[in-house]
Design an enzyme around this catalytic site. Structure first.
Site, PDB file in Angstrom:
ATOM      1  N   HIS A 197      57.726 114.368 103.647  1.00 55.44           N
ATOM      2  CA  HIS A 197      56.514 113.559 103.514  1.00 55.44           C
ATOM      3  C   HIS A 197      56.601 112.540 102.391  1.00 55.44           C
ATOM      4  O   HIS A 197      56.668 112.891 101.217  1.00 55.44           O
ATOM      5  CB  HIS A 197      55.302 114.464 103.274  1.00 55.44           C
ATOM      6  N   ASP A 222      54.631 108.700 101.331  1.00 55.65           N
ATOM      7  CA  ASP A 222      53.532 107.795 101.676  1.00 55.65           C
ATOM      8  C   ASP A 222      53.802 106.338 101.334  1.00 55.65           C
ATOM      9  O   ASP A 222      52.849 105.571 101.142  1.00 55.65           O
ATOM     10  CB  ASP A 222      52.245 108.250 100.977  1.00 55.65           C
ATOM     11  N   GLU A 265      49.983 111.531 109.992  1.00 55.62           N
ATOM     12  CA  GLU A 265      49.299 112.440 109.070  1.00 55.62           C
ATOM     13  C   GLU A 265      47.802 112.497 109.349  1.00 55.62           C
ATOM     14  O   GLU A 265      46.990 111.981 108.594  1.00 55.62           O
ATOM     15  CB  GLU A 265      49.549 112.039 107.611  1.00 55.62           C
ATOM     16  N   HIS A 278      43.818 115.589 108.684  1.00 54.06           N
ATOM     17  CA  HIS A 278      43.942 115.279 107.253  1.00 54.06           C
ATOM     18  C   HIS A 278      42.838 116.096 106.575  1.00 54.06           C
ATOM     19  O   HIS A 278      42.529 117.192 107.062  1.00 54.06           O
ATOM     20  CB  HIS A 278      43.858 113.765 106.978  1.00 54.06           C
ATOM     21  N   HIS A 290      47.185 120.395 105.184  1.00 54.22           N
ATOM     22  CA  HIS A 290      45.801 119.873 105.249  1.00 54.22           C
ATOM     23  C   HIS A 290      44.883 120.677 106.162  1.00 54.22           C
ATOM     24  O   HIS A 290      43.671 120.456 106.169  1.00 54.22           O
ATOM     25  CB  HIS A 290      45.739 118.406 105.702  1.00 54.22           C
ATOM     26  N   HIS A 330      53.971 119.111 103.609  1.00 56.60           N
ATOM     27  CA  HIS A 330      53.803 118.901 102.162  1.00 56.60           C
ATOM     28  C   HIS A 330      52.740 119.844 101.610  1.00 56.60           C
ATOM     29  O   HIS A 330      51.602 119.463 101.396  1.00 56.60           O
ATOM     30  CB  HIS A 330      53.527 117.434 101.823  1.00 56.60           C
ATOM     31  N   ASP A 333      55.775 114.418  98.781  1.00 57.60           N
ATOM     32  CA  ASP A 333      54.518 113.654  98.808  1.00 57.60           C
ATOM     33  C   ASP A 333      54.542 112.448  97.880  1.00 57.60           C
ATOM     34  O   ASP A 333      53.495 112.003  97.399  1.00 57.60           O
ATOM     35  CB  ASP A 333      53.328 114.562  98.475  1.00 57.60           C
TER      36      ASP A 333
END
Ligand SMILES: *[C@@H]1O[C@H](CO)[C@@H](O)[C@H](O)[C@H]1NC(C)=O
Ligand SMILES: *[C@@H]1O[C@H](CO)[C@@H](O)[C@H](O)[C@H]1NC(C)=O
Ligand SMILES: *[C@@H]1O[C@H](CO)[C@@H](O)[C@H](O)[C@H]1NC(C)=O
Ligand SMILES: *[C@@H]1O[C@H](CO)[C@@H](O)[C@H](O)[C@H]1NC(C)=O
Length: 457
Positions: free
Chosen positions: A90, A92, A211, A238, A283, A304, A377
């Site tokens: 993961h 971003d 995600e 999420h 999540h 993650h 992450d």
């Protein structure tokens, strides 16, 4: 992306690009050649050492500070990661492109330090989220020896039932754009074999992870379209519910809300199995995790998330779910975010790399070496422990594990071996389901809030 909108900062294409680059000279080839050189020197040293064996070993057992001593733990870590793929579940970076560059890839030079380009003076697209210091660029990825990464398609929960689908497609597009802009660095990859090919060619395999189930607008058609655009996992939620799955915050409610997967949510899981799209449970709420683990035929991942017992945040995986993940053959990819690493009961005043390693070791000791990986992450969190500040630091994590006595075999599984096993198993199950037709179920329309935003199903 682990940050929440409320700023309370607690936070692959159907066609593989690997064909056609087989004969290109790549950095990896040079590394290999270098590796052979090292081997020759080593053999020579061993031969020499045998000749004067006893005196040599006596000398090196002195104060240990000799510069000609054995490889340091960090050097061992770097060698191991040069020879075996490191996969991060993961990252971003796509979110940073959205926040700082409105997805204009050609205004950013990823081959230069992004910290200088995305500084405090650059306005953000969405000020509801905190400013995240840039943690990813090509030089630091190379320093960190990353072989493969899932770039996260993240859009805010606030876009649910609004433009989540449009933003989701835009984030897939930004990944395609920057991967294609740097063809000597990145390969867009959609298969386990693709990761191995990229690694052999010295490129960073770029995979796409969706995600948040809010981006499929509660239709299986869109799930399949994201798959066709290259997405190889979907995080079921999420930090907000979809009409068919509950997120981790349902576990925070007092009294706790029981909300796992609806019947439609279970169909989503089955359709993902049929497609060969990995189910990601980061999540999600505990009931969603249980329902998904009992529904799926294929191993799941937590792309993650860290260990709840070491840090009691509901984004982390608790012991019961760890056990179920082992039975499922799945994988927990440890998140480095300070908020998930350093909290009660093992909270320290200064969060450290050593605590990240504690989470990795905890999962290994609790359910076994086969079920732990890395999902740091980066670029989705604003705070990181000292020592793991950005993508250049993975070798330091492996250095610490080496100091704690981990074998090479175990380090290789953690780095990428476990993920490759999970991915291949998802592909194998997809193949066994090849004769099944696509699911054509439609969500019960009464389960969708704000139905007045749509014209028909
Ligand atoms: C901040 O970033 C902007 C945009 O990338 C750049 O023009 C400027 O030179 C940077 N400022 C500093 C102090 O690095
Ligand atoms: C997990 O499995 C182990 C080994 O079977 C068992 O000892 C432990 O109690 C289980 N933990 C939970 C929370 O169920
Ligand atoms: C750790 O968390 C506990 C409970 O929240 C708190 O009492 C303690 O002061 C914290 N310790 C440190 C070192 O921050
Ligand atoms: C749409 O429905 C919601 C309730 O589901 C309502 O609050 C909202 O005012 C409606 N909007 C319009 C434009 O009718």
């Amino acid at each position: 992306m682990s940050l929440e909108m409320d700023t309370s900062s607690s936070s692959q294409l159907t066609k593989d690009r690997n064909q056609g680059i087989k004969f290109r000279k790549s950095p990896k080839l040079y590394e290999n050649r270098f590796g052979i050189g090292v081997l020759v020197v080593l053999l020579f040293a061993i031969t020499l050492g045998l000749g004067i064996g006893i005196p040599l070993s006596k000398r090196s057992s002195g104060d240990g500070s000799g510069t000609t001593g054995p490889q340091t733990a960090l050097q061992r870590a770097q060698t191991l990661l040069s020879n075996n793929p490191l996969i991060d579940g993961h990252n971003d970076l796509p979110w940073q492109y959205r926040q700082y560059a409105k997805n204009k890839v050609y205004t950013v030079d990823l081959s230069q330090d992004t910290r200088l380009q995305w500084n405090e003076s650059v306005p953000m697209t969405d000020n509801v989220f905190p400013r995240i210091p840039a943690q990813t660029d090509i030089p630091r990825l190379r320093q960190g020896k990353l072989a493969a990464v899932f770039w996260a398609v993240f859009v805010s929960c606030g876009s649910t039932q609004k433009d989540a689908v449009r933003q989701g497609f835009d984030q897939v597009d930004v990944i395609h754009k920057y991967v294609e802009k740097y063809p000597t660095t990145f390969d867009l990859v959609t298969t386990a074999a693709g990761i191995e090919n990229s690694f052999a060619n010295g490129k960073i395999a770029s995979l796409i992870g969706l995600e948040g189930g809010h981006m499929i607008g509660s239709t299986l058609g869109l799930l399949r379209m994201y798959y066709q655009l290259g997405c190889r996992y979907m995080t079921l939620t999420h930090s907000c519910d979809t009409p068919w799955a509950g997120n981790y915050k349902t576990d925070l409610a007092d009294p706790p809300v029981t909300k796992g997967l609806s019947e439609f949510g279970k169909i989503v899981v089955k359709e993902m199995n049929r497609l060969g799209m990995i189910i990601d449970l980061s999540h999600t709420g505990i009931d969603t995790q249980k329902d998904a683990l009992m529904t799926t035929q294929a191993p799941v991942i937590f792309s993650h998330s860290s260990a709840y017992t070491l840090c009691n945040h509901y984004r982390n995986v608790n012991d019961e779910i760890l056990n179920m993940t082992r039975v499922n053959g799945g994988l927990v990819m440890v998140n480095f975010y300070t908020g998930y690493i350093n909290c009660f009961p093992s909270n320290q005043t200064t969060p450290t790399l050593s605590q990240v390693v504690d989470h990795i070791e905890y999962i290994k000791d609790y359910i076994g070496i086969d079920y732990v990986g890395i999902g740091a992450d980066y670029d989705g969190v604003d705070l990181l422990p000292v020592g793991v500040e950005d993508v250049s630091t993975y070798p330091k994590v492996f250095e610490e594990l080496i100091k704690r006595g981990w074998s090479d075999a175990d380090l290789i599984k953690l780095a990428g071996g476990n993920f490759l096993r999970v991915f291949k198993e998802n592909e194998r199950i997809r193949d066994t389901l090849a004769n099944d037709s696509p699911f054509e179920d439609i969500i019960d329309q009464s389960q969708i809030p704000f139905l007045n935003c749509t014209t028909s199903f």
